[in-house]
Enzyme design. Sequence first.
Site, PDB file in Angstrom:
ATOM      1  N   LYS A  54       0.909  -0.990  -0.234  1.00  0.00           N
ATOM      2  CA  LYS A  54       0.016  -0.187   0.303  1.00  0.00           C
ATOM      3  C   LYS A  54       0.799   1.116  -0.165  1.00  0.00           C
ATOM      4  O   LYS A  54       0.663   2.204  -0.581  1.00  0.00           O
ATOM      5  CB  LYS A  54      -0.831   0.101   1.462  1.00  0.00           C
ATOM      6  CG  LYS A  54      -1.938  -1.176   0.669  1.00  0.00           C
ATOM      7  CD  LYS A  54      -2.156  -1.271   2.461  1.00  0.00           C
ATOM      8  CE  LYS A  54      -3.013  -2.570   2.125  1.00  0.00           C
ATOM      9  NZ  LYS A  54      -3.611  -2.917   3.924  1.00  0.00           N
ATOM     10  N   GLN A  98      -4.244  -1.898  10.687  1.00  0.00           N
ATOM     11  CA  GLN A  98      -3.880  -3.449   9.370  1.00  0.00           C
ATOM     12  C   GLN A  98      -4.774  -4.064  10.132  1.00  0.00           C
ATOM     13  O   GLN A  98      -4.367  -4.272  11.462  1.00  0.00           O
ATOM     14  CB  GLN A  98      -3.042  -2.896   9.121  1.00  0.00           C
ATOM     15  CG  GLN A  98      -2.136  -4.394   7.943  1.00  0.00           C
ATOM     16  CD  GLN A  98      -2.509  -4.723   7.423  1.00  0.00           C
ATOM     17  OE1 GLN A  98      -2.433  -3.260   6.197  1.00  0.00           O
ATOM     18  NE2 GLN A  98      -3.441  -5.780   6.317  1.00  0.00           N
ATOM     19  N   ASP A 121     -11.435   1.970   5.269  1.00  0.00           N
ATOM     20  CA  ASP A 121     -11.504   1.170   5.017  1.00  0.00           C
ATOM     21  C   ASP A 121     -12.987   0.543   4.932  1.00  0.00           C
ATOM     22  O   ASP A 121     -12.941  -0.699   5.018  1.00  0.00           O
ATOM     23  CB  ASP A 121      -9.969   0.519   6.316  1.00  0.00           C
ATOM     24  CG  ASP A 121      -9.676  -0.996   5.975  1.00  0.00           C
ATOM     25  OD1 ASP A 121      -9.534  -1.017   4.578  1.00  0.00           O
ATOM     26  OD2 ASP A 121      -9.177  -1.014   6.881  1.00  0.00           O
TER      27      ASP A 121
END
Length: 295
Positions: A54, A98, A121
């Site tokens: 990413k 994450q 997200d």
Amino acid sequence: MPPANLIDGRSIARQLQDELAQRIATLKAKDVQPGLAFVRVGEDPASKVYVGRKEKTCAELGIYSKTHVLAETTSEGDLLSLLDRLNSDARLHGILVQAPLPAHLSATVVYSRVHPDKDVDGFNPINVGKLMLDDPTGYLPCTPAGICELLRRSEVKTSGAEVVVLGRGNIVGKPLAVMLCQKNKSGNATVTLCHSATRDIRSHCRRADILIAAIGVAEFVRADMVKPGAVVVDVGVNRVSDSTTKNGSRLVGDVDFAAVQPIAGMITPNPGGVGPMTIAMLMQNTVSAAERAAR
């Protein structure tokens, strides 16, 4: 029977990134650079790889990014304090924590702390609620959104289709089932959500026009579970033992690719299918957040 057509996630992700590059250039002309923060807790090898990919994509697109790495033993309070600081940082338009988090940290509490406007997200309960209501002002979770985009750009017709989603997880299965049944150009499907308690799971899979495997079991989907000509999307990432490799293991998906490919009408490779789309949709959410902030 000839081999099935591959759905090339890498190629479609590049198309998306080319489109995003134009939007980023427009923002920079207004003196706005999209910004994205990554938060990683612990040294999980897979998480390190995912965040690294990413970061690389951010650099390629010209998105400002900063990664915060916390110790495995970090307290929930310290993590929440960091998120509060990131929420108030005007240079950042998106925040990604994450997964997976260490067991002592509550994912519900942590994801709820990310401000909904920076929740690129799509895990904050407000954005989850907006997904359920088909409210376009929310951010969609990246992997399900990437799968829908993959199908749309591959000209797979979802309207009226029988879709079977294997897996009821909060990150992929449940939100994807909702997205595919919504009344829009990427949905309108009849969706069956299967899981570990589903009886005769093979019969459900056999009737699917579109079969999406996100069940977390290595090569779970076999040839006898797939209707000839079905579209098969493999979301899984599983490590299995393999004495022929240097490190004694290899990664496989949730689909027995070699056996299913000759039967399927279209199929995603693994790797190179869903993974690149997840990253592309994260970048798209971040750019959208920057555009909203620039209004």
